[in-house]
Design an enzyme around this catalytic site. Sequence first.
Site, PDB file in Angstrom:
ATOM      1  N   CYS A  46      34.792  46.329  33.006  1.00 38.37           N
ATOM      2  CA  CYS A  46      33.750  46.742  33.946  1.00 38.37           C
ATOM      3  C   CYS A  46      34.321  47.751  34.940  1.00 38.37           C
ATOM      4  CB  CYS A  46      33.203  45.525  34.696  1.00 38.37           C
ATOM      5  SG  CYS A  46      31.814  45.926  35.791  1.00 38.37           S
ATOM      6  N   HIS A 102      33.688  39.996  33.730  1.00 38.19           N
ATOM      7  CA  HIS A 102      34.183  39.262  34.902  1.00 38.19           C
ATOM      8  C   HIS A 102      33.039  38.519  35.576  1.00 38.19           C
ATOM      9  CE1 HIS A 102      32.653  41.987  38.148  1.00 38.19           C
ATOM     10  NE2 HIS A 102      32.561  42.804  37.114  1.00 38.19           N
ATOM     11  N   CYS A 105      29.771  39.611  38.283  1.00 35.07           N
ATOM     12  CA  CYS A 105      29.486  40.998  37.910  1.00 35.07           C
ATOM     13  C   CYS A 105      28.116  41.443  38.440  1.00 35.07           C
ATOM     14  CB  CYS A 105      29.542  41.153  36.397  1.00 35.07           C
ATOM     15  SG  CYS A 105      29.288  42.848  35.831  1.00 35.07           S
TER      16      CYS A 105
HETATM   17 CO    CO Z   1      31.012  44.058  36.717  1.00 38.52          CO
END
Ligand code: CO
Length: 213
Positions: A46, A102, A105
């Site tokens: 991410c 994660h 998020c």
């Molecule tokens: Co994220």
Amino acid sequence: MIDMDSSYKRLIDGNRHFSMSKKLDDPEYFKKLSLGQKPDYLWIGCSDSRVPANEVTSTESGEMFVHRNIANLVVHTDLNLLSVVEYAVNVLEVKHIIVCGHYGCGGIRAAMGNDLLGFVDNWLRNIKDVYFKHQTELERISDFEKRADRLTELNVVEQVRNLAKTGIVQKAWKTRQLHLHGWVYGINSGLITDLSVIHDGNEDIDAIYRFNL
Ligand code: CO
């Protein structure tokens, strides 16, 4: 000389410190790196500033090829991602591709809502599709945070599967080993959980997605 904002200047100072400390440890550090890269890993993570690929895995420059986007998606029409995967697999010959989501998020949370945000809604649609696919399981979880955590995991599993569906990965499997992994990083613990969704060959994906190779 233009007066530079101090938070910006900090970066240049930090860079000087980085360069100097690396050279102190190993005078040849940058000289060796300049010869080329041969990383074993491709990291798809991410864009979140709290999940820096090298830092959370204690890896050095040259060890990890990295692609990051909002909510670590593997979208089969994304030219950017496909170019990265193709280069990593065919040229760098990475041994492992890791999709790392994660907890906490923002992309996952936004996808669970119904606000019209703009351009990003089209990107988040990919997560909504994952939600829809697993709606029964997800809606059994009443706590929003826990449901978001579960969607984070399901999203990673789905993105690893998306990698397995690409011709790039399937072609590589014909001639060599390439391991796909799904991980989730905990921002509040600093720890990675391996979701054990390892793909080493196309047996795990539906027949309709398998290429004749
Ligand atoms: Co994220």
